[in-house]
Design a protein around this motif. Structure first.
Motif, PDB file in Angstrom:
ATOM      1  N   LYS A 149     -11.665  11.158   8.342  1.00  0.00           N
ATOM      2  CA  LYS A 149     -12.271  12.217   7.535  1.00  0.00           C
ATOM      3  C   LYS A 149     -12.440  13.446   8.422  1.00  0.00           C
ATOM      4  CE  LYS A 149     -14.529   9.154   4.293  1.00  0.00           C
ATOM      5  NZ  LYS A 149     -15.769   8.727   3.657  1.00  0.00           N
ATOM      6  N   VAL A 150     -12.415  14.632   7.801  1.00  0.00           N
ATOM      7  CA  VAL A 150     -12.517  15.892   8.530  1.00  0.00           C
ATOM      8  C   VAL A 150     -13.693  16.688   7.989  1.00  0.00           C
ATOM      9  CG1 VAL A 150     -11.355  18.074   9.048  1.00  0.00           C
ATOM     10  CG2 VAL A 150     -10.031  15.956   8.949  1.00  0.00           C
ATOM     11  N   VAL A 189      -1.642  17.460  14.035  1.00  0.00           N
ATOM     12  CA  VAL A 189      -1.938  16.859  12.731  1.00  0.00           C
ATOM     13  C   VAL A 189      -0.600  16.582  12.076  1.00  0.00           C
ATOM     14  CG1 VAL A 189      -3.007  17.220  10.476  1.00  0.00           C
ATOM     15  CG2 VAL A 189      -4.096  18.168  12.524  1.00  0.00           C
ATOM     16  N   TRP A 245      -6.186   7.059   9.604  1.00  0.00           N
ATOM     17  CA  TRP A 245      -6.637   8.293   8.969  1.00  0.00           C
ATOM     18  C   TRP A 245      -8.115   8.521   9.277  1.00  0.00           C
ATOM     19  CZ3 TRP A 245      -3.964  11.678   5.536  1.00  0.00           C
ATOM     20  CH2 TRP A 245      -2.622  11.345   5.343  1.00  0.00           C
ATOM     21  N   PHE A 253      -6.546  23.316   8.561  1.00  0.00           N
ATOM     22  CA  PHE A 253      -5.198  22.792   8.772  1.00  0.00           C
ATOM     23  C   PHE A 253      -4.166  23.902   8.991  1.00  0.00           C
ATOM     24  CE2 PHE A 253      -7.429  19.500   6.309  1.00  0.00           C
ATOM     25  CZ  PHE A 253      -7.388  18.486   7.254  1.00  0.00           C
ATOM     26  N   CYS A 310      -7.231  13.306   7.410  1.00  0.00           N
ATOM     27  CA  CYS A 310      -6.016  13.676   8.137  1.00  0.00           C
ATOM     28  C   CYS A 310      -5.475  12.500   8.920  1.00  0.00           C
ATOM     29  CB  CYS A 310      -6.277  14.860   9.062  1.00  0.00           C
ATOM     30  SG  CYS A 310      -7.196  14.450  10.548  1.00  0.00           S
ATOM     31  N   LYS A 311      -4.192  12.618   9.227  1.00  0.00           N
ATOM     32  CA  LYS A 311      -3.499  11.662  10.078  1.00  0.00           C
ATOM     33  C   LYS A 311      -3.053  12.431  11.303  1.00  0.00           C
ATOM     34  CE  LYS A 311      -1.195   7.771  10.835  1.00  0.00           C
ATOM     35  NZ  LYS A 311      -1.020   8.022  12.250  1.00  0.00           N
ATOM     36  N   SER A 353      -0.350  14.842   9.056  1.00  0.00           N
ATOM     37  CA  SER A 353      -0.508  14.900   7.611  1.00  0.00           C
ATOM     38  C   SER A 353      -1.983  15.075   7.269  1.00  0.00           C
ATOM     39  CB  SER A 353       0.029  13.603   6.997  1.00  0.00           C
ATOM     40  OG  SER A 353       0.020  13.673   5.596  1.00  0.00           O
ATOM     41  N   TRP A 354      -2.233  15.655   6.096  1.00  0.00           N
ATOM     42  CA  TRP A 354      -3.606  15.761   5.618  1.00  0.00           C
ATOM     43  C   TRP A 354      -3.592  15.809   4.105  1.00  0.00           C
ATOM     44  CZ3 TRP A 354      -5.623  19.739   2.646  1.00  0.00           C
ATOM     45  CH2 TRP A 354      -4.849  20.895   2.549  1.00  0.00           C
ATOM     46  N   LYS A 355      -4.724  15.496   3.498  1.00  0.00           N
ATOM     47  CA  LYS A 355      -4.845  15.597   2.042  1.00  0.00           C
ATOM     48  C   LYS A 355      -6.317  15.654   1.648  1.00  0.00           C
ATOM     49  CE  LYS A 355      -4.066  10.610   1.586  1.00  0.00           C
ATOM     50  NZ  LYS A 355      -3.188   9.585   1.033  1.00  0.00           N
ATOM     51  N   LEU A 397     -11.848  15.945   2.930  1.00  0.00           N
ATOM     52  CA  LEU A 397     -10.512  16.036   3.497  1.00  0.00           C
ATOM     53  C   LEU A 397     -10.307  14.869   4.450  1.00  0.00           C
ATOM     54  CD1 LEU A 397     -10.718  19.807   4.487  1.00  0.00           C
ATOM     55  CD2 LEU A 397      -9.439  18.870   2.564  1.00  0.00           C
ATOM     56  N   GLU A 406      -9.976  23.759   3.672  1.00  0.00           N
ATOM     57  CA  GLU A 406      -8.585  23.415   3.967  1.00  0.00           C
ATOM     58  C   GLU A 406      -7.968  24.313   5.036  1.00  0.00           C
ATOM     59  OE1 GLU A 406      -9.712  24.030   0.865  1.00  0.00           O
ATOM     60  OE2 GLU A 406      -9.497  22.137  -0.212  1.00  0.00           O
TER      61      GLU A 406
END
Length: 177
Positions: free
Chosen positions: A21-22, A51, A19, A33, A63-64, A53-55, A61, A30
Motif C-alpha cells: 500500500k502507498v 515502481v 505488493w 507515481f 504498488c509493485k 506497476s501501480w493501481k 493505492l 496518484e
C-alpha cells in the motif's frame, strides 16, 4: 546526495506477491507515481528503486516494486519513506514556494525584529502556518511562534536567496501550542 524530498510512505503489504500500500503526501495522490525513480529510506540509508506497476485499490493505492516479488521482501519495506531527488520536482511560478524551501528561513518583522527561524509548516483548514522557533534571547519570552501564512496580509516578502521572510506580525503575540 542531497536529502530527497519525501512524497509519501510505503504502507502495509497487500497480498502474497510483494505488493505494498502507498500513503501519498502529494496533492493528487496518484501524482506520486509521476516521479521515477523513487528513493526509499531503509534504516537511515536512501536507495533507488523502480515502481514496476501501480493501481488504485478501494480508496487507496498499491504498488509493485522491481525486485520485490514475495510478501516477506515487501514486509521489510513497510513504513519506509518514499522520496525523490529535489530536481525532479517541477519549477513553481513566481510567488509560489515549496515548504522545504521555507524551512530554515529567518523570520523578521517589518520593523526589523528577528523572530527566529522556520522549523516546520502546518496545514490547517483555512491557511498554512509557519512554526518559528524563537531566538535564544527572545525579549518576549517566546519559545515558538505560530504565524499564519497569509500573503500580503501577514507575509510581506520572501527572499529565498537571503533566506528571510518579512512579516507584519507583533512579536509579543503567540498562539499556545
Amino acid at each position: 546526495m542531497e536529502k530527497p524530498v519525501v512524497l509519501g510512505t510505503l504502507g502495509t503489504v497487500y497480498g502474497i506477491k510483494g505488493w505494498l500500500k502507498v500513503n501519498s503526501f502529494t496533492d493528487v495522490a496518484e501524482a506520486i507515481f509521476d516521479y521515477n525513480p523513487w528513493l526509499i529510506n531503509q534504516n537511515g540509508v536512501w536507495r533507488e528503486i523502480q515502481v514496476s506497476s501501480w493501481k488504485r485499490h478501494n480508496k487507496g493505492l498499491i504498488c509493485k516494486l522491481d525486485g520485490i516479488d514475495v510478501r516477506e521482501d515487501a514486509l521489510a519495506l513497510t513504513n519506509v519513506e518514499i522520496g525523490v531527488a529535489a530536481d525532479l520536482l517541477p519549477a513553481l511560478p513566481e510567488g509560489e514556494f515549496y515548504w522545504r524551501d521555507l524551512i530554515g528561513c529567518s523570520v523578521v518583522t517589518t520593523r526589523g525584529y528577528d523572530m527566529g527561524k522556520v522549523t516546520e509548516l502546518m496545514e490547517t483548514g483555512s491557511n498554512d502556518v509557519l512554526v518559528v522557533e524563537a531566538n535564544v534571547k527572545d525579549a518576549f519570552g517566546a519559545k515558538e511562534r505560530l504565524i499564519p501564512f497569509l500573503e500580503e496580509q501577514v507575509i510581506k516578502n520572501i527572499d529565498l536567496t537571503a533566506r528571510t521572510i518579512e512579516v507584519d506580525w507583533d512579536p509579543g503575540f503567540s498562539f499556545p501550542r
